[in-house]
Design a protein around this motif. Sequence first.
Motif, PDB file in Angstrom:
ATOM      1  N   ARG A 250       0.825  -1.203   0.000  1.00  0.00           N
ATOM      2  CA  ARG A 250       0.000   0.000   0.000  1.00  0.00           C
ATOM      3  C   ARG A 250       0.859   1.253   0.000  1.00  0.00           C
ATOM      4  O   ARG A 250       0.502   2.253  -0.617  1.00  0.00           O
ATOM      5  N   LEU A 251       1.972   1.217   0.702  1.00  0.00           N
ATOM      6  CA  LEU A 251       2.879   2.380   0.703  1.00  0.00           C
ATOM      7  C   LEU A 251       3.392   2.639  -0.702  1.00  0.00           C
ATOM      8  O   LEU A 251       3.472   3.782  -1.143  1.00  0.00           O
ATOM      9  N   GLU A 252       3.753   1.560  -1.394  1.00  0.00           N
ATOM     10  CA  GLU A 252       4.307   1.732  -2.732  1.00  0.00           C
ATOM     11  C   GLU A 252       3.263   2.238  -3.707  1.00  0.00           C
ATOM     12  O   GLU A 252       3.587   2.850  -4.717  1.00  0.00           O
ATOM     13  N   PHE A 254       1.232   4.475  -2.777  1.00  0.00           N
ATOM     14  CA  PHE A 254       0.932   5.781  -2.166  1.00  0.00           C
ATOM     15  C   PHE A 254      -0.385   5.807  -1.406  1.00  0.00           C
ATOM     16  O   PHE A 254      -0.982   6.851  -1.226  1.00  0.00           O
ATOM     17  N   ASP A 255      -0.864   4.634  -0.999  1.00  0.00           N
ATOM     18  CA  ASP A 255      -2.079   4.561  -0.190  1.00  0.00           C
ATOM     19  C   ASP A 255      -1.658   4.634   1.283  1.00  0.00           C
ATOM     20  O   ASP A 255      -1.649   3.634   1.994  1.00  0.00           O
ATOM     21  N   TYR A 256      -1.291   5.849   1.729  1.00  0.00           N
ATOM     22  CA  TYR A 256      -0.751   5.999   3.076  1.00  0.00           C
ATOM     23  C   TYR A 256      -1.783   5.659   4.140  1.00  0.00           C
ATOM     24  O   TYR A 256      -1.459   5.064   5.157  1.00  0.00           O
TER      25      TYR A 256
ATOM     26  N   VAL B 119       8.028   7.302   7.916  1.00  0.00           N
ATOM     27  CA  VAL B 119       7.478   7.829   6.668  1.00  0.00           C
ATOM     28  C   VAL B 119       6.346   8.807   6.989  1.00  0.00           C
ATOM     29  O   VAL B 119       6.212   9.864   6.370  1.00  0.00           O
ATOM     30  N   GLY B 123       8.001  11.763   5.687  1.00  0.00           N
ATOM     31  CA  GLY B 123       7.757  11.508   4.272  1.00  0.00           C
ATOM     32  C   GLY B 123       7.114  12.707   3.585  1.00  0.00           C
ATOM     33  O   GLY B 123       6.718  13.685   4.228  1.00  0.00           O
ATOM     34  N   GLN B 125       4.285  13.164   2.384  1.00  0.00           N
ATOM     35  CA  GLN B 125       2.942  13.492   2.865  1.00  0.00           C
ATOM     36  C   GLN B 125       2.881  13.536   4.388  1.00  0.00           C
ATOM     37  O   GLN B 125       1.819  13.627   4.964  1.00  0.00           O
TER      38      GLN B 125
END
Lengths: 292, 301
Positions: A250-252, A254-256, B119, B123, B125
């Motif tokens: 999910r990080l990859e 961009f679903d933070y 992060v 990070g 964001q």
Amino acid sequence: MTTASIDLPAPEAAPPRRAQRRVLPGFHLALGYTVFYMSLIVLIPLAALILKTLSMSWADFWDAVTTPRVLASFRLSFGAAFLAAVVNAFMGLLVAWVLVRYSFPGKKVVDALVDLPFALPTAVAGIALTAILAGNGWIGQFFEPFGIQLAFNPTGVVIALIFVGLPFVVRTVQPVLQEAEKELEEAAQCLGATRWQIFWRVIFPTILPALLTGFAMAFARGVGEFGSVIFIAGNIPMVSEIAPLVIIGRLEAFDYLGATAVASVMLLFSFIMLLAINSLQAWQRRRAGDGA
Amino acid sequence: MNGRRALQRGESPWLRWCLIGLALGFMLLFLVLPLLAVFTEALRMGVGAYFEALQDPYAWAAIRLTLLVAAITVPLSLVFGVAAAWAVAKFEFWGKSFLTTLIDLPFSVSPVVAGLIYVLVFGAQGWFGPWLDERGIQIIFAVPGIVLATLFITFPFIARELIPLMQAQGTEEEQAALVLGASGWQTFWRVTLPNIKWGLIYGVILCNARAMGEFGAVSVVSGHIRGLTNTMPLHVEVLYNEYQSVAAFAVASLLALLALVTLVIKTVAEWRMEREMQTLAELAPERPSSPPVYTPRTHAS
């Protein structure tokens, strides 16, 4: 200062209580630095995770952690870690028993080797186990003809977690077994108990808290383990994808928020396990206190 | 010890050797074989290919970065460990058990979660992401992020080693030094430090092994930029995923050697520490607390 109500005749013979307790210097410096460092390294980043989770609505959070893929990864991470911890509880007890009770050539080396999983980087363990268990590996080749695959499926995950968790059980049970009172066993033997009865009724209850502590530590570590697992797991979504890998996926993408939601579930589990381990250790100390 | 040995007639020799065999077989299968596999795979194509793989500039960059990260994180964890152990072991204060529980946290938190929290703070964001971005400071996907994640993973190692040791030793010796007119620092350098020497070495060596070998947390914050943000374990992963098996295992073999050296030093330190604890228990029978029980060091993950 609690000097006000001291009514002893010779005040210089009875220094104030606080001074008595903190006669050593450096308390404020040491505690201050400890708290400062931990705030910087642990508390602030953890607060970021918790606040990020709280910024989600309950419905969003629930959706993020109950997708079939996430649920499958939880089932695998928790299930494999549990299975591995059960195996380790048995084998760890056996190894600890053999190391404490018997003497055999090379015992010192074996004892030192127990800590290998602590010292060997997880990624190295991961590729080494994969090399052994793959269809053409030293062990995998014997299972291949029977259609049994040891790597690139949940079996591989369990095997990797057994490797990672073994020292936890051995190193918690070993000292307790060493301290266990021989008198009780001798008494039981005099009263006519068989070896099995002695183990089951006398020794096992003594080491049970330590065994459970080791089990819980191996379990907690297994659920979060990443490096040794991802090489051997095959990482097939819904089948052999562990929860930490879902976070990375999910990080990859961009679903933070999605990553944070899954991470917060894992963090909650870590806290629960920490509490459980703490109370198990308190139980163990009480046991040891009773025995002494 | 002699009494203990005498009682061993408990189990029949047959059962005893069965149990020993089972335990050793298990350890051979799960611990020794993987270790052997690392070196066998690394040397599969011969010694020449092995050294060639190690001379790759990217491998060198990874080795340098790993050494740099360890050189930063181990001293910081050391100072933290000594400060935390001094506060926890020598003093009573409110919230002490909470603090010691918190020190254990990295042992049960997934390394991936440990990486993720940084992060979220640094990070693009994250909390400070925009602020850092304006100033051109990069933490995530750069060396500072790797250092931070490693700090999180390694900070308990030395503290957890020293706390039980210093607790068992009590404060009498330090008090005596102070009464004799030593300053606080003198007391620490001349009295406390020699007493905790082996525990300290033990903690540092384990901390170092973890700092050099950490994978999950570092993997999240590194960004896997070859030659720049790849530590040795990450480089192993990259090579392995590119099917450069010999090269991957060659780098891995260096880490395995590190693990073996760690085990040797650890065993020696442990042995010395146990001996010191024993003499301590024998020398001071009047100590009010029960003699120091040799506490398990299972946290050393």
